[in-house]
Write a protein that holds these residues in place. Structure first.
Motif, PDB file in Angstrom:
ATOM      1  N   UNK A 188      -1.305  -1.736  -4.427  1.00 29.50           N
ATOM      2  CA  UNK A 188      -2.464  -1.863  -3.535  1.00 29.50           C
ATOM      3  C   UNK A 188      -2.590  -0.600  -2.698  1.00 29.50           C
ATOM      4  N   UNK A 189      -3.762   0.027  -2.767  1.00 26.79           N
ATOM      5  CA  UNK A 189      -4.039   1.228  -1.977  1.00 26.79           C
ATOM      6  C   UNK A 189      -5.262   0.946  -1.110  1.00 26.79           C
ATOM      7  N   UNK A 221      -9.834  -8.077   9.156  1.00 27.29           N
ATOM      8  CA  UNK A 221      -8.813  -7.907   8.119  1.00 27.29           C
ATOM      9  C   UNK A 221      -7.889  -9.129   8.131  1.00 27.29           C
ATOM     10  N   UNK A 222      -7.634  -9.737   6.965  1.00 28.61           N
ATOM     11  CA  UNK A 222      -6.739 -10.903   6.927  1.00 28.61           C
ATOM     12  C   UNK A 222      -5.371 -10.572   7.509  1.00 28.61           C
ATOM     13  N   UNK A 223      -4.788 -11.533   8.212  1.00 25.26           N
ATOM     14  CA  UNK A 223      -3.503 -11.302   8.882  1.00 25.26           C
ATOM     15  C   UNK A 223      -2.392 -11.001   7.890  1.00 25.26           C
ATOM     16  N   UNK A 224      -2.500 -11.523   6.663  1.00 22.81           N
ATOM     17  CA  UNK A 224      -1.447 -11.314   5.677  1.00 22.81           C
ATOM     18  C   UNK A 224      -1.699 -10.098   4.780  1.00 22.81           C
ATOM     19  N   UNK A 225      -2.668  -9.274   5.128  1.00 28.49           N
ATOM     20  CA  UNK A 225      -2.978  -8.089   4.329  1.00 28.49           C
ATOM     21  C   UNK A 225      -1.808  -7.115   4.361  1.00 28.49           C
ATOM     22  N   UNK A 226      -1.408  -6.616   3.206  1.00 29.11           N
ATOM     23  CA  UNK A 226      -0.385  -5.584   3.114  1.00 29.11           C
ATOM     24  C   UNK A 226      -0.769  -4.606   2.014  1.00 29.11           C
ATOM     25  N   UNK A 227      -0.519  -3.342   2.276  1.00 25.78           N
ATOM     26  CA  UNK A 227      -0.865  -2.302   1.311  1.00 25.78           C
ATOM     27  C   UNK A 227       0.351  -1.414   1.088  1.00 25.78           C
ATOM     28  N   UNK A 228       0.377  -0.766  -0.076  1.00 27.91           N
ATOM     29  CA  UNK A 228       1.494   0.123  -0.388  1.00 27.91           C
ATOM     30  C   UNK A 228       1.271   1.523   0.180  1.00 27.91           C
ATOM     31  N   UNK A 229       0.026   1.992   0.095  1.00 32.04           N
ATOM     32  CA  UNK A 229      -0.309   3.342   0.562  1.00 32.04           C
ATOM     33  C   UNK A 229      -1.735   3.314   1.100  1.00 32.04           C
ATOM     34  N   UNK A 230      -2.131   4.394   1.771  1.00 34.39           N
ATOM     35  CA  UNK A 230      -3.476   4.403   2.351  1.00 34.39           C
ATOM     36  C   UNK A 230      -4.029   5.812   2.466  1.00 34.39           C
ATOM     37  N   UNK A 231      -5.363   5.878   2.480  1.00 38.82           N
ATOM     38  CA  UNK A 231      -6.092   7.120   2.716  1.00 38.82           C
ATOM     39  C   UNK A 231      -6.986   6.926   3.933  1.00 38.82           C
ATOM     40  N   UNK A 232      -6.877   7.816   4.890  1.00 38.25           N
ATOM     41  CA  UNK A 232      -7.737   7.785   6.081  1.00 38.25           C
ATOM     42  C   UNK A 232      -8.891   8.746   5.862  1.00 38.25           C
ATOM     43  N   UNK A 233     -10.117   8.223   5.834  1.00 37.84           N
ATOM     44  CA  UNK A 233     -11.321   9.026   5.591  1.00 37.84           C
ATOM     45  C   UNK A 233     -12.335   8.808   6.713  1.00 37.84           C
ATOM     46  N   UNK A 251      -0.159  -0.452  10.896  1.00 34.72           N
ATOM     47  CA  UNK A 251       0.107  -1.884  11.060  1.00 34.72           C
ATOM     48  C   UNK A 251       0.213  -2.614   9.724  1.00 34.72           C
ATOM     49  N   UNK A 252      -0.633  -2.238   8.761  1.00 32.79           N
ATOM     50  CA  UNK A 252      -0.737  -3.014   7.523  1.00 32.79           C
ATOM     51  C   UNK A 252       0.028  -2.428   6.336  1.00 32.79           C
ATOM     52  N   UNK A 253       0.566  -1.240   6.480  1.00 36.16           N
ATOM     53  CA  UNK A 253       1.221  -0.604   5.338  1.00 36.16           C
ATOM     54  C   UNK A 253       2.669  -1.076   5.205  1.00 36.16           C
ATOM     55  N   UNK A 254       3.133  -1.164   3.965  1.00 35.38           N
ATOM     56  CA  UNK A 254       4.524  -1.504   3.686  1.00 35.38           C
ATOM     57  C   UNK A 254       5.445  -0.373   4.147  1.00 35.38           C
ATOM     58  N   UNK A 255       6.693  -0.682   4.459  1.00 36.83           N
ATOM     59  CA  UNK A 255       7.667   0.372   4.764  1.00 36.83           C
ATOM     60  C   UNK A 255       7.761   1.385   3.621  1.00 36.83           C
ATOM     61  N   UNK A 312       5.696   3.590   2.874  1.00 30.66           N
ATOM     62  CA  UNK A 312       4.408   3.931   2.293  1.00 30.66           C
ATOM     63  C   UNK A 312       3.984   5.338   2.668  1.00 30.66           C
ATOM     64  N   UNK A 313       2.946   5.818   1.999  1.00 30.84           N
ATOM     65  CA  UNK A 313       2.425   7.161   2.239  1.00 30.84           C
ATOM     66  C   UNK A 313       0.993   7.068   2.766  1.00 30.84           C
ATOM     67  N   UNK A 314       0.707   7.838   3.802  1.00 29.98           N
ATOM     68  CA  UNK A 314      -0.629   7.866   4.403  1.00 29.98           C
ATOM     69  C   UNK A 314      -1.215   9.261   4.220  1.00 29.98           C
ATOM     70  N   UNK A 315      -2.340   9.327   3.551  1.00 35.36           N
ATOM     71  CA  UNK A 315      -3.059  10.585   3.363  1.00 35.36           C
ATOM     72  C   UNK A 315      -4.169  10.685   4.400  1.00 35.36           C
TER      73      UNK A 315
END
Length: 341
Positions: A166-167, A217-229, A244-248, A250-253
């Motif tokens: 999940x990204x 955003x659902x309270x149980x939402x979790x993502x592996x990585x994310x992009x901030x645009x 807050x929502x990313x897994x330990x 994880x990578x943030x672009x």
């Protein structure tokens, strides 16, 4: 050879300058045909940069996104009339570690030198990439912007761990749309979720696996990585929400541009062991890879047509000003000037 250059003299005021262009046997001359207006151009046009920066850089020709036709090539690289994408990054050295777009010595059109808003653009052959046939020329005009997302995704593939189920992409504007579209095409096995603030914009992300308003955003939402645009004043909120929502691990672009520093929750960055990296601009290899992607997956170009905004025929300073003013009031989409055709 005399070249006509359309420079921004001061915010909201363009002027015509005539500059001598020396013709030599190393450089190609291209006549721009379609030019796309970027947020960076608007910051200069509206005077949204610091006064010191404006005094230092103006007068300057704007625009770093565009295509054109080759009119002179003493190197034999291109046939006369060949349509090309113009690369705004102008490196003066090579480094085995640092990419051309991060070298501090590199110049960049419409930032540290005149941009493409001129009658002719001159550069060495590798600053132009042949445009494949059949691609919508208006979409091709904003290839530079798309190449930035392509560049960031390729860096993400190098930096992130391989669990990419999940990204998340934060941002429902042009950059968020482009980045999530490329992610879906380049990582077809990953679920791509979009997080934004405007429902009408989110409805355009038809290729995504899910869209969410940032306030719902659902309270149980979790993502592996994310992009901030997102960028701007909302960048801090977006980055902290990602944390807050990313897994330990994880990578943030980070892709959004902000004029002011953005405070982030470093405590949770440490606790989760997150990796954060920034990406800016792109290099020739990104253009080549992106245009190959266009040829292999023409549906990508079709999706990119959805962010086409106004197309404005431009012949003089008055038309340029009109195009920039129209661009200010758009809700979404890229404003493209049909130039010199």
């Amino acid at each position: 050879m005399l070249n006509t250059v359309y420079q921004l003299k001061r915010p909201r005021q363009f002027e015509v300058a005539f500059k001598e262009m020396e013709i030599d046997d190393r450089q190609v001359i291209v006549r721009p045909t379609r030019l796309s207006i970027c947020h960076a151009d608007q910051r200069y046009y509206q005077g949204a940069r610091a006064e010191e920066i404006l005094r230092q850089k103006l007068p300057m020709a704007l625009i770093h996104e565009g295509i054109g036709k080759v009119i002179y090539d003493p190197t034999g690289t291109f046939e006369i009339g060949t349509e090309v994408v113009m690369i705004p990054n102008r490196p003066v050295e090579k480094d085995d570690i640092i990419a051309e777009n991060y070298l501090r010595s590199s110049k960049f059109c419409a930032s540290s030198m005149d941009g493409f808003l001129q009658e002719y653009v001159q550069a060495v052959p590798d600053r132009f990439v042949r445009l494949p046939q059949g691609i919508n020329p208006t979409v091709a005009a904003y290839t530079e912007l798309v190449s930035v997302s392509f560049h960031a995704i390729n860096r993400f593939l190098r930096f992130s761990h391989e669990r990419r189920d999940v990204i998340g992409v934060w941002g429902d504007g042009n950059l968020g749309y482009i980045t999530s579209l490329l992610l879906k095409k380049m990582l077809p096995d990953s679920k791509i979720y979009i997080f934004g603030v405007t429902e009408n914009k989110l409805s355009d992300f038809t290729f995504a696996d899910g869209t969410y308003c940032v306030n719902e955003i659902p309270a149980d939402m979790q993502i592996d990585h994310a992009f901030e645009c997102v960028g701007g004043g909302a960048a801090s909120k977006a980055i902290n929400q990602i944390i807050d929502y990313i897994h330990p691990e994880g990578t943030i672009s980070i892709l959004g541009v902000s004029e002011d520093p953005a405070p982030i929750n470093t405590r949770m960055v440490l606790e989760k062991g997150l990796r954060i990296f920034g990406s800016s601009r792109s290099g020739r290899s990104d253009y080549e890879g992106l245009l190959q992607l266009y040829e292999e997956h023409p549906e990508v170009v079709s999706y990119l047509e959805n962010i086409m905004g106004a197309e404005v025929e431009v012949r003089d300073v008055k038309d340029i000003t009109r195009a920039f003013e129209m661009d200010i009031h758009k809700l979404m989409g890229k404003t493209v000037m049909i130039w010199n055709e």
